[in-house]
Motif scaffolding. Structure first.
Motif, PDB file in Angstrom:
ATOM      1  N   UNK A  98     -42.004   8.135 -23.061  1.00 27.29           N
ATOM      2  CA  UNK A  98     -40.640   8.592 -23.307  1.00 27.29           C
ATOM      3  C   UNK A  98     -39.977   9.039 -22.000  1.00 27.29           C
ATOM      4  N   UNK A  99     -40.715   9.771 -21.181  1.00 25.50           N
ATOM      5  CA  UNK A  99     -40.184  10.232 -19.895  1.00 25.50           C
ATOM      6  C   UNK A  99     -39.878   9.057 -18.970  1.00 25.50           C
ATOM      7  N   UNK A 100     -40.744   8.027 -19.002  1.00 25.95           N
ATOM      8  CA  UNK A 100     -40.508   6.852 -18.164  1.00 25.95           C
ATOM      9  C   UNK A 100     -39.240   6.119 -18.600  1.00 25.95           C
ATOM     10  N   UNK A 101     -39.054   5.971 -19.906  1.00 22.43           N
ATOM     11  CA  UNK A 101     -37.839   5.314 -20.400  1.00 22.43           C
ATOM     12  C   UNK A 101     -36.605   6.161 -20.114  1.00 22.43           C
ATOM     13  N   UNK A 102     -36.733   7.479 -20.220  1.00 25.26           N
ATOM     14  CA  UNK A 102     -35.605   8.362 -19.904  1.00 25.26           C
ATOM     15  C   UNK A 102     -35.231   8.220 -18.431  1.00 25.26           C
ATOM     16  N   UNK A 103     -36.220   8.095 -17.561  1.00 25.48           N
ATOM     17  CA  UNK A 103     -35.954   7.912 -16.130  1.00 25.48           C
ATOM     18  C   UNK A 103     -35.264   6.575 -15.878  1.00 25.48           C
ATOM     19  N   UNK A 104     -35.684   5.537 -16.585  1.00 26.83           N
ATOM     20  CA  UNK A 104     -35.022   4.234 -16.460  1.00 26.83           C
ATOM     21  C   UNK A 104     -33.569   4.316 -16.918  1.00 26.83           C
ATOM     22  N   UNK A 105     -33.345   4.989 -18.031  1.00 27.57           N
ATOM     23  CA  UNK A 105     -31.985   5.139 -18.549  1.00 27.57           C
ATOM     24  C   UNK A 105     -31.123   5.927 -17.560  1.00 27.57           C
ATOM     25  N   UNK A 106     -31.665   6.975 -16.984  1.00 25.15           N
ATOM     26  CA  UNK A 106     -30.913   7.781 -16.015  1.00 25.15           C
ATOM     27  C   UNK A 106     -30.589   6.955 -14.773  1.00 25.15           C
ATOM     28  N   UNK A 107     -31.542   6.152 -14.337  1.00 31.34           N
ATOM     29  CA  UNK A 107     -31.299   5.283 -13.188  1.00 31.34           C
ATOM     30  C   UNK A 107     -30.173   4.297 -13.481  1.00 31.34           C
ATOM     31  N   UNK A 108     -30.183   3.730 -14.679  1.00 34.87           N
ATOM     32  CA  UNK A 108     -29.134   2.782 -15.066  1.00 34.87           C
ATOM     33  C   UNK A 108     -27.783   3.483 -15.133  1.00 34.87           C
ATOM     34  N   UNK A 109     -27.778   4.745 -15.590  1.00 39.13           N
ATOM     35  CA  UNK A 109     -26.532   5.516 -15.665  1.00 39.13           C
ATOM     36  C   UNK A 109     -25.963   5.779 -14.285  1.00 39.13           C
ATOM     37  N   UNK A 110     -26.824   6.168 -13.364  1.00 38.04           N
ATOM     38  CA  UNK A 110     -26.357   6.587 -12.051  1.00 38.04           C
ATOM     39  C   UNK A 110     -26.142   5.426 -11.082  1.00 38.04           C
ATOM     40  N   UNK A 111     -26.826   4.322 -11.283  1.00 34.49           N
ATOM     41  CA  UNK A 111     -26.691   3.187 -10.358  1.00 34.49           C
ATOM     42  C   UNK A 111     -26.181   1.934 -11.051  1.00 34.49           C
ATOM     43  N   UNK A 112     -25.821   2.059 -12.321  1.00 28.98           N
ATOM     44  CA  UNK A 112     -25.396   0.897 -13.101  1.00 28.98           C
ATOM     45  C   UNK A 112     -24.201   0.163 -12.540  1.00 28.98           C
TER      46      UNK A 112
END
Length: 102
Positions: free
Chosen positions: A81-95
């Motif tokens: 869950x933490x890994x997917x949350x980190x991926x989602x945050x990365x997509x939000x900030x660098x999308x």
């Protein structure tokens, strides 16, 4: 820093029966007999799926007489869950970043 998502865990969770087993084990520790009753799967089929879940680190076993109980390892799911949350945050900030085509 992003860590890669464990493909073995994703593969283990991708099967509908294994996902059902994980869902059942999230509520209580069960033996193979209970899982056969709950899922309707044949014991040999269920044992093969439990082996995959064990090898992926999602469940652990507890011998009890002639039975083996299976327990979910919640920390593995929490880590996923933490890994997917980190991926989602990365997509939000660098999308908005776009690589130029050559």
């Amino acid at each position: 820093m992003l860590t890669s998502v464990d493909p073995d865990v994703i593969r283990a969770l991708s099967d509908p029966l294994r996902l059902r087993i994980v869902t059942l084990l999230a509520r209580e520790t069960l033996c193979t007999t209970h899982l056969v009753e709950e899922t309707g799967a044949k014991q040999t089929n269920l044992s093969n799926h439990l082996k995959v879940l064990r090898e992926a680190g999602l469940v652990e076993t507890e011998p009890c007489g002639r039975f083996t109980y299976y327990r979910l390892r919640p920390e593995v799911l929490a880590g996923l869950s933490e890994q997917f949350a980190a991926l989602a945050e990365s997509a939000r900030t660098t999308g908005g970043n776009k690589r130029a085509c050559p």
